[in-house]
Design an enzyme around this catalytic site. Structure first.
Site, PDB file in Angstrom:
ATOM      1  N   LEU A   1       0.862  -1.184   0.000  1.00  0.00           N
ATOM      2  CA  LEU A   1       0.000   0.000   0.000  1.00  0.00           C
ATOM      3  C   LEU A   1       0.898   1.233   0.000  1.00  0.00           C
ATOM      4  CD1 LEU A   1      -2.856  -0.745   2.592  1.00  0.00           C
ATOM      5  CD2 LEU A   1      -3.152  -0.244   0.162  1.00  0.00           C
ATOM      6  N   ASP A   2       0.514   2.267  -0.763  1.00  0.00           N
ATOM      7  CA  ASP A   2       1.262   3.512  -0.761  1.00  0.00           C
ATOM      8  C   ASP A   2       1.309   4.085   0.652  1.00  0.00           C
ATOM      9  OD1 ASP A   2       1.649   3.328  -3.465  1.00  0.00           O
ATOM     10  OD2 ASP A   2      -0.024   4.657  -3.979  1.00  0.00           O
ATOM     11  N   PRO A   3       2.345   4.863   0.982  1.00  0.00           N
ATOM     12  CA  PRO A   3       2.425   5.456   2.329  1.00  0.00           C
ATOM     13  C   PRO A   3       1.174   6.241   2.722  1.00  0.00           C
ATOM     14  CG  PRO A   3       4.528   5.682   1.219  1.00  0.00           C
ATOM     15  CD  PRO A   3       3.570   5.116   0.197  1.00  0.00           C
TER      16      PRO A   3
ATOM     17  N   ALA B   1      -1.863   5.692   1.838  1.00  0.00           N
ATOM     18  CA  ALA B   1      -3.039   4.829   1.895  1.00  0.00           C
ATOM     19  C   ALA B   1      -3.140   4.125   3.251  1.00  0.00           C
ATOM     20  CB  ALA B   1      -2.992   3.798   0.777  1.00  0.00           C
TER      21      ALA B   1
END
Length: 412
Positions: free
Chosen positions: A81-83, A85
Protein backbone atom coordinates in the site's frame (compact mmCIF):
# COMPACT_ATOMS: atom_id res chain seq x y z
CA UNK A 1 6.65 -33.55 -2.20
CA UNK A 2 4.81 -33.22 1.09
CA UNK A 3 4.59 -29.74 2.52
CA UNK A 4 5.98 -28.97 5.94
CA UNK A 5 3.29 -28.82 8.66
CA UNK A 6 2.44 -25.38 9.96
CA UNK A 7 2.83 -24.36 13.56
CA UNK A 8 -0.22 -22.81 15.28
CA UNK A 9 1.50 -19.41 15.18
CA UNK A 10 2.40 -19.29 11.46
CA UNK A 11 0.24 -18.45 8.52
CA UNK A 12 -1.46 -15.32 7.19
CA UNK A 13 -3.22 -12.45 8.93
CA UNK A 14 -4.12 -8.84 8.05
CA UNK A 15 -3.44 -5.51 9.75
CA UNK A 16 -5.04 -2.09 9.30
CA UNK A 17 -2.15 -0.02 7.94
CA UNK A 18 -2.07 3.59 9.20
CA UNK A 19 -1.22 6.56 6.95
CA UNK A 20 2.24 8.09 6.45
CA UNK A 21 4.28 4.89 6.82
CA UNK A 22 5.38 2.30 4.26
CA UNK A 23 4.21 -1.29 4.09
CA UNK A 24 7.78 -2.38 4.82
CA UNK A 25 7.77 -0.33 8.02
CA UNK A 26 4.60 -2.12 9.15
CA UNK A 27 6.47 -5.43 8.82
CA UNK A 28 9.40 -4.09 10.85
CA UNK A 29 7.02 -2.83 13.53
CA UNK A 30 5.31 -6.23 13.76
CA UNK A 31 8.65 -8.05 13.96
CA UNK A 32 9.73 -5.74 16.76
CA UNK A 33 6.61 -6.47 18.81
CA UNK A 34 6.45 -10.18 17.98
CA UNK A 35 10.10 -11.16 18.50
CA UNK A 36 9.88 -11.56 22.30
CA UNK A 37 6.42 -13.12 22.31
CA UNK A 38 5.85 -16.66 23.57
CA UNK A 39 3.29 -17.00 20.80
CA UNK A 40 5.93 -16.76 18.07
CA UNK A 41 8.73 -18.45 20.04
CA UNK A 42 7.97 -21.97 18.71
CA UNK A 43 8.71 -20.79 15.17
CA UNK A 44 12.03 -19.24 16.21
CA UNK A 45 12.95 -22.38 18.17
CA UNK A 46 12.17 -24.62 15.22
CA UNK A 47 14.16 -22.53 12.75
CA UNK A 48 17.15 -22.31 15.11
CA UNK A 49 17.08 -26.05 15.69
CA UNK A 50 16.91 -26.64 11.95
CA UNK A 51 19.86 -24.33 11.43
CA UNK A 52 21.83 -26.18 14.11
CA UNK A 53 20.94 -29.53 12.50
CA UNK A 54 22.70 -28.72 9.22
CA UNK A 55 25.73 -30.77 8.36
CA UNK A 56 29.23 -29.30 8.26
CA UNK A 57 28.98 -28.90 4.48
CA UNK A 58 25.71 -26.99 4.76
CA UNK A 59 27.13 -24.67 7.40
CA UNK A 60 30.04 -23.86 5.12
CA UNK A 61 27.50 -22.48 2.66
CA UNK A 62 26.20 -20.04 5.27
CA UNK A 63 29.17 -17.73 5.03
CA UNK A 64 27.35 -14.75 3.53
CA UNK A 65 26.78 -11.70 5.72
CA UNK A 66 23.01 -12.10 5.62
CA UNK A 67 23.10 -15.77 6.60
CA UNK A 68 25.37 -15.05 9.57
CA UNK A 69 22.91 -12.59 11.10
CA UNK A 70 20.82 -13.58 14.14
CA UNK A 71 17.63 -15.40 13.27
CA UNK A 72 14.70 -13.03 12.67
CA UNK A 73 11.00 -13.69 12.41
CA UNK A 74 10.20 -14.39 8.77
CA UNK A 75 7.48 -12.02 7.53
CA UNK A 76 6.30 -10.50 4.25
CA UNK A 77 3.28 -8.70 2.80
CA UNK A 78 0.86 -9.69 0.06
CA UNK A 79 0.55 -6.46 -1.92
CA UNK A 80 1.98 -3.10 -0.90
CA UNK A 81 0.00 0.00 0.00
CA UNK A 82 1.26 3.51 -0.76
CA UNK A 83 2.42 5.46 2.33
CA UNK A 84 -0.62 7.78 2.12
CA UNK A 85 -3.04 4.83 1.90
CA UNK A 86 -4.62 2.98 4.80
CA UNK A 87 -6.48 -0.26 5.26
CA UNK A 88 -5.99 -3.99 4.75
CA UNK A 89 -2.37 -5.09 4.49
CA UNK A 90 -1.89 -8.87 4.25
CA UNK A 91 1.04 -10.23 6.26
CA UNK A 92 2.56 -13.71 6.21
CA UNK A 93 4.42 -15.31 9.14
CA UNK A 94 6.82 -18.22 8.69
CA UNK A 95 5.53 -20.65 6.08
CA UNK A 96 2.63 -18.24 5.54
CA UNK A 97 4.93 -16.12 3.39
CA UNK A 98 4.75 -18.86 0.76
CA UNK A 99 1.03 -18.15 0.39
CA UNK A 100 1.32 -14.39 -0.11
CA UNK A 101 1.53 -14.73 -3.89
CA UNK A 102 -2.11 -15.88 -3.86
CA UNK A 103 -3.21 -12.46 -2.61
CA UNK A 104 -1.64 -10.61 -5.53
CA UNK A 105 -4.22 -12.08 -7.90
CA UNK A 106 -7.34 -11.83 -5.74
CA UNK A 107 -9.98 -9.10 -5.93
CA UNK A 108 -9.65 -6.02 -3.73
CA UNK A 109 -12.09 -3.37 -2.55
CA UNK A 110 -11.21 0.29 -2.08
CA UNK A 111 -12.69 3.58 -0.95
CA UNK A 112 -11.10 6.69 -2.42
CA UNK A 113 -11.67 10.44 -2.72
CA UNK A 114 -11.21 12.14 -6.10
CA UNK A 115 -10.38 15.86 -6.01
CA UNK A 116 -10.97 17.78 -9.25
CA UNK A 117 -9.11 20.77 -10.67
CA UNK A 118 -5.43 19.73 -10.60
CA UNK A 119 -3.11 16.92 -11.71
CA UNK A 120 0.14 15.76 -10.11
CA UNK A 121 3.09 13.71 -11.29
CA UNK A 122 2.08 10.84 -8.99
CA UNK A 123 -1.69 11.12 -9.66
CA UNK A 124 -2.30 11.68 -5.93
CA UNK A 125 -2.16 14.47 -3.35
CA UNK A 126 1.37 13.70 -2.19
CA UNK A 127 2.84 14.48 -5.61
CA UNK A 128 3.75 17.79 -7.21
CA UNK A 129 1.39 19.80 -9.40
CA UNK A 130 2.01 19.47 -13.13
CA UNK A 131 -1.20 21.10 -14.39
CA UNK A 132 -4.44 22.80 -13.36
CA UNK A 133 -7.74 23.14 -15.17
CA UNK A 134 -11.18 24.65 -14.65
CA UNK A 135 -13.64 22.56 -12.67
CA UNK A 136 -16.77 24.73 -12.30
CA UNK A 137 -18.67 22.62 -14.83
CA UNK A 138 -18.18 19.37 -12.88
CA UNK A 139 -21.39 18.24 -11.20
CA UNK A 140 -22.58 15.17 -9.33
CA UNK A 141 -24.73 14.11 -12.26
CA UNK A 142 -21.86 14.41 -14.74
CA UNK A 143 -19.57 12.33 -12.51
CA UNK A 144 -22.16 9.58 -12.15
CA UNK A 145 -22.61 9.48 -15.91
CA UNK A 146 -18.84 9.39 -16.54
CA UNK A 147 -18.33 6.47 -14.15
CA UNK A 148 -20.19 4.15 -16.51
CA UNK A 149 -17.26 3.99 -18.94
CA UNK A 150 -14.98 2.71 -16.16
CA UNK A 151 -17.09 -0.29 -15.15
CA UNK A 152 -16.54 -3.84 -16.37
CA UNK A 153 -13.53 -4.96 -18.41
CA UNK A 154 -11.53 -1.89 -19.38
CA UNK A 155 -8.02 -0.93 -20.48
CA UNK A 156 -5.89 1.08 -18.05
CA UNK A 157 -2.50 2.72 -18.42
CA UNK A 158 -0.34 2.57 -15.25
CA UNK A 159 0.99 5.89 -13.91
CA UNK A 160 4.58 6.86 -14.60
CA UNK A 161 5.20 6.93 -10.85
CA UNK A 162 4.71 3.18 -10.38
CA UNK A 163 6.92 0.20 -9.60
CA UNK A 164 6.47 -1.47 -13.00
CA UNK A 165 9.73 -2.34 -14.72
CA UNK A 166 10.59 -1.18 -18.24
CA UNK A 167 13.82 -2.60 -19.62
CA UNK A 168 14.99 -3.52 -16.14
CA UNK A 169 14.23 -0.18 -14.54
CA UNK A 170 11.21 0.91 -12.52
CA UNK A 171 9.04 3.62 -14.04
CA UNK A 172 9.31 5.92 -11.04
CA UNK A 173 13.09 5.87 -11.42
CA UNK A 174 12.78 7.30 -14.94
CA UNK A 175 10.42 10.00 -13.65
CA UNK A 176 12.66 11.01 -10.75
CA UNK A 177 15.59 11.36 -13.15
CA UNK A 178 13.55 13.53 -15.50
CA UNK A 179 13.82 10.92 -18.24
CA UNK A 180 11.13 9.65 -20.56
CA UNK A 181 10.70 5.84 -20.48
CA UNK A 182 12.38 4.19 -23.51
CA UNK A 183 9.03 2.73 -24.62
CA UNK A 184 5.46 3.98 -24.31
CA UNK A 185 3.62 2.81 -21.22
CA UNK A 186 1.10 0.32 -22.58
CA UNK A 187 -2.49 -0.04 -21.45
CA UNK A 188 -3.38 -3.25 -19.63
CA UNK A 189 -6.68 -5.10 -19.26
CA UNK A 190 -8.30 -4.83 -15.82
CA UNK A 191 -11.79 -5.44 -14.53
CA UNK A 192 -13.91 -3.21 -12.33
CA UNK A 193 -16.57 -5.44 -10.82
CA UNK A 194 -18.26 -2.66 -8.87
CA UNK A 195 -17.87 1.13 -8.93
CA UNK A 196 -20.17 3.57 -7.14
CA UNK A 197 -20.14 7.16 -5.94
CA UNK A 198 -21.19 7.23 -2.29
CA UNK A 199 -20.64 10.91 -1.50
CA UNK A 200 -20.53 14.18 -3.43
CA UNK A 201 -18.68 17.18 -1.94
CA UNK A 202 -19.06 20.67 -3.35
CA UNK A 203 -16.01 22.88 -3.45
CA UNK A 204 -15.29 24.61 -0.15
CA UNK A 205 -17.19 22.02 1.91
CA UNK A 206 -14.49 19.37 2.41
CA UNK A 207 -11.06 18.95 4.01
CA UNK A 208 -9.08 17.87 0.95
CA UNK A 209 -6.43 20.07 -0.68
CA UNK A 210 -4.51 20.42 -3.89
CA UNK A 211 -0.75 20.10 -3.31
CA UNK A 212 1.06 23.43 -3.12
CA UNK A 213 4.39 22.34 -4.58
CA UNK A 214 5.04 22.55 -8.31
CA UNK A 215 6.84 19.77 -10.17
CA UNK A 216 10.32 20.50 -11.48
CA UNK A 217 10.65 21.53 -15.11
CA UNK A 218 12.29 18.24 -16.08
CA UNK A 219 9.49 16.22 -14.48
CA UNK A 220 6.83 18.34 -16.19
CA UNK A 221 8.49 17.78 -19.55
CA UNK A 222 8.45 14.01 -19.02
CA UNK A 223 4.85 14.04 -17.80
CA UNK A 224 3.79 16.14 -20.79
CA UNK A 225 5.02 13.37 -23.08
CA UNK A 226 3.47 10.43 -21.24
CA UNK A 227 0.40 11.97 -19.58
CA UNK A 228 -2.90 10.89 -21.17
CA UNK A 229 -5.96 12.99 -20.48
CA UNK A 230 -8.59 11.59 -22.80
CA UNK A 231 -9.36 9.38 -25.78
CA UNK A 232 -7.70 10.10 -29.10
CA UNK A 233 -4.15 11.37 -29.53
CA UNK A 234 -4.98 14.82 -30.95
CA UNK A 235 -7.63 15.51 -28.34
CA UNK A 236 -5.31 14.31 -25.60
CA UNK A 237 -2.55 16.62 -26.81
CA UNK A 238 -4.88 19.63 -27.02
CA UNK A 239 -6.17 19.07 -23.50
CA UNK A 240 -2.67 18.69 -22.15
CA UNK A 241 -1.57 21.91 -23.85
CA UNK A 242 -4.57 23.72 -22.39
CA UNK A 243 -3.73 22.48 -18.90
CA UNK A 244 0.01 23.09 -18.95
CA UNK A 245 0.17 26.37 -20.90
CA UNK A 246 -2.93 28.04 -19.42
CA UNK A 247 -4.71 28.44 -22.74
CA UNK A 248 -8.11 28.73 -21.06
CA UNK A 249 -8.56 32.13 -19.41
CA UNK A 250 -8.91 31.90 -15.63
CA UNK A 251 -8.62 28.11 -15.63
CA UNK A 252 -5.26 27.73 -13.95
CA UNK A 253 -2.21 29.68 -12.84
CA UNK A 254 1.12 29.27 -14.58
CA UNK A 255 4.05 27.87 -12.58
CA UNK A 256 5.52 31.37 -12.20
CA UNK A 257 2.45 33.08 -10.84
CA UNK A 258 2.29 33.84 -7.14
CA UNK A 259 -1.24 35.21 -7.07
CA UNK A 260 -3.88 32.93 -5.56
CA UNK A 261 -7.43 33.24 -6.87
CA UNK A 262 -9.92 30.81 -5.38
CA UNK A 263 -12.67 32.12 -7.57
CA UNK A 264 -10.84 31.23 -10.78
CA UNK A 265 -9.66 27.86 -9.52
CA UNK A 266 -5.98 28.79 -9.11
CA UNK A 267 -3.94 27.29 -6.29
CA UNK A 268 -0.89 28.44 -4.36
CA UNK A 269 2.36 27.77 -6.25
CA UNK A 270 5.41 26.25 -4.59
CA UNK A 271 6.74 28.01 -1.51
CA UNK A 272 9.97 29.16 -3.16
CA UNK A 273 8.02 31.53 -5.42
CA UNK A 274 5.35 32.58 -2.94
CA UNK A 275 5.33 35.65 -0.74
CA UNK A 276 8.01 34.94 1.91
CA UNK A 277 5.81 36.43 4.61
CA UNK A 278 3.07 33.86 4.00
CA UNK A 279 4.76 30.86 2.39
CA UNK A 280 5.33 29.09 5.71
CA UNK A 281 1.67 29.36 6.69
CA UNK A 282 -0.67 26.47 5.79
CA UNK A 283 -3.52 27.09 3.38
CA UNK A 284 -6.54 27.78 5.56
CA UNK A 285 -9.14 28.69 2.95
CA UNK A 286 -11.20 25.64 1.90
CA UNK A 287 -10.29 24.15 -1.45
CA UNK A 288 -12.75 25.36 -4.10
CA UNK A 289 -12.51 22.23 -6.24
CA UNK A 290 -15.32 19.66 -5.93
CA UNK A 291 -14.62 16.13 -4.73
CA UNK A 292 -16.39 12.79 -4.57
CA UNK A 293 -15.99 9.56 -2.65
CA UNK A 294 -15.98 6.31 -4.62
CA UNK A 295 -16.14 2.66 -3.62
CA UNK A 296 -14.99 -0.11 -5.95
CA UNK A 297 -14.10 -3.78 -6.23
CA UNK A 298 -11.36 -4.48 -8.78
CA UNK A 299 -9.07 -7.20 -10.04
CA UNK A 300 -5.32 -7.51 -9.75
CA UNK A 301 -3.17 -4.84 -11.40
CA UNK A 302 -5.72 -2.03 -11.04
CA UNK A 303 -4.43 1.46 -10.14
CA UNK A 304 -6.92 3.59 -8.20
CA UNK A 305 -4.71 6.63 -8.85
CA UNK A 306 -5.12 6.11 -12.58
CA UNK A 307 -8.90 5.88 -12.24
CA UNK A 308 -8.96 9.23 -10.43
CA UNK A 309 -6.75 10.79 -13.09
CA UNK A 310 -8.74 9.34 -16.00
CA UNK A 311 -12.07 10.32 -14.44
CA UNK A 312 -10.91 13.93 -14.39
CA UNK A 313 -9.95 13.68 -18.07
CA UNK A 314 -13.34 12.19 -18.93
CA UNK A 315 -14.97 15.26 -17.38
CA UNK A 316 -12.74 17.71 -19.32
CA UNK A 317 -10.88 18.69 -16.18
CA UNK A 318 -8.11 17.19 -14.06
CA UNK A 319 -8.36 14.86 -11.08
CA UNK A 320 -6.14 13.39 -8.40
CA UNK A 321 -6.50 10.83 -5.61
CA UNK A 322 -6.82 12.65 -2.29
CA UNK A 323 -7.50 9.63 -0.05
CA UNK A 324 -7.34 5.84 -0.32
CA UNK A 325 -8.49 3.01 1.95
CA UNK A 326 -8.23 -0.67 1.04
CA UNK A 327 -11.32 -2.07 2.72
CA UNK A 328 -10.98 -5.70 1.61
CA UNK A 329 -8.45 -8.05 0.07
CA UNK A 330 -9.43 -11.65 -0.52
CA UNK A 331 -11.14 -12.93 2.65
CA UNK A 332 -9.77 -10.17 4.88
CA UNK A 333 -12.04 -7.18 5.50
CA UNK A 334 -11.83 -4.12 7.73
CA UNK A 335 -13.99 -4.41 10.83
CA UNK A 336 -14.18 -8.20 10.62
CA UNK A 337 -10.86 -10.06 10.65
CA UNK A 338 -8.17 -7.39 10.54
CA UNK A 339 -5.83 -6.43 13.40
CA UNK A 340 -5.89 -2.76 14.31
CA UNK A 341 -2.41 -1.26 14.15
CA UNK A 342 -2.87 0.51 17.49
CA UNK A 343 -3.17 -2.89 19.18
CA UNK A 344 0.58 -3.42 18.79
CA UNK A 345 1.38 -0.60 21.19
CA UNK A 346 -1.23 -1.80 23.68
CA UNK A 347 0.79 -4.92 24.42
CA UNK A 348 0.80 -8.64 23.73
CA UNK A 349 -2.27 -9.25 25.86
CA UNK A 350 -4.21 -7.17 23.30
CA UNK A 351 -2.72 -8.14 19.91
CA UNK A 352 -1.93 -11.80 20.59
CA UNK A 353 -5.53 -13.13 20.92
CA UNK A 354 -6.57 -11.32 17.75
CA UNK A 355 -3.58 -12.48 15.68
CA UNK A 356 -4.04 -16.04 16.95
CA UNK A 357 -7.72 -16.00 16.00
CA UNK A 358 -7.10 -14.59 12.51
CA UNK A 359 -4.30 -17.08 11.76
CA UNK A 360 -6.37 -20.02 12.99
CA UNK A 361 -9.28 -18.94 10.78
CA UNK A 362 -6.93 -18.71 7.79
CA UNK A 363 -5.44 -22.15 8.53
CA UNK A 364 -8.93 -23.62 8.65
CA UNK A 365 -9.95 -22.00 5.35
CA UNK A 366 -6.76 -23.19 3.67
CA UNK A 367 -6.97 -26.67 5.15
CA UNK A 368 -3.26 -26.65 5.99
CA UNK A 369 -1.75 -29.32 8.19
CA UNK A 370 -1.04 -27.91 11.64
CA UNK A 371 1.31 -29.50 14.15
CA UNK A 372 1.61 -28.46 17.78
CA UNK A 373 4.84 -26.80 18.89
CA UNK A 374 5.94 -29.79 20.98
CA UNK A 375 5.49 -32.27 18.13
CA UNK A 376 7.32 -29.97 15.72
CA UNK A 377 10.24 -29.54 18.10
CA UNK A 378 10.48 -33.29 18.66
CA UNK A 379 10.80 -33.86 14.90
CA UNK A 380 13.63 -31.32 14.73
CA UNK A 381 15.42 -32.94 17.66
CA UNK A 382 15.14 -36.33 15.97
CA UNK A 383 16.74 -34.90 12.84
CA UNK A 384 19.52 -33.34 14.92
CA UNK A 385 20.27 -36.72 16.46
CA UNK A 386 20.19 -38.37 13.05
CA UNK A 387 22.60 -35.78 11.69
CA UNK A 388 25.03 -36.28 14.57
CA UNK A 389 24.95 -40.06 14.25
CA UNK A 390 25.54 -39.81 10.52
CA UNK A 391 28.49 -37.46 10.99
CA UNK A 392 30.16 -39.64 13.63
CA UNK A 393 29.75 -42.92 11.75
CA UNK A 394 30.54 -41.82 8.22
CA UNK A 395 33.23 -39.20 8.88
CA UNK A 396 33.89 -35.74 7.54
CA UNK A 397 34.68 -37.01 4.05
CA UNK A 398 31.07 -38.13 3.43
CA UNK A 399 29.91 -36.56 0.16
CA UNK A 400 26.18 -36.47 0.92
CA UNK A 401 24.37 -34.61 3.69
CA UNK A 402 22.23 -36.50 6.18
CA UNK A 403 18.70 -37.23 4.91
CA UNK A 404 16.31 -34.31 5.26
CA UNK A 405 12.57 -34.22 5.28
CA UNK A 406 10.78 -32.71 2.33
CA UNK A 407 10.07 -28.99 2.67
CA UNK A 408 12.50 -28.57 5.57
CA UNK A 409 15.09 -26.44 3.77
CA UNK A 410 17.12 -24.11 5.92
CA UNK A 411 15.44 -20.80 6.59
CA UNK A 412 11.88 -22.00 5.98
Amino acid sequence: MASQPYLPCEGVFAINKPPSITSAQVIRDCQSHFKDSNFLQPWLDREQARKDADSHNQKQKRRSWKQRQPLQLKMGHGGTLDPMATGVLILGVGNGTKKLQDFLSCTKSYECVVLFGAATDTYDSVGKVVARKKYEHVTKEKVEAALEKFRGKVMQRPPIFSALRVQGKRLYEYAREGKEPPVEIQERPVEVKCLEMVEWMEGGTHQYRWPEEEAEKETKEVVEKVLHLGEGGAKRKRELDDAVEGAETGAESSPKRSKTSLESGDIQPNNEEADPTTSAQPQKTPCPGPACRLTMTVTSGFYVRTLCHDLGAALSTLGLMASLVRTRQGDFELGKNVLEYESLEKGEEVWRPKVKEIIEQWQEREGVEVKGPVMAEEKVRARVRAGRNSSSSEGAEEAEDPPRESGAAAGG
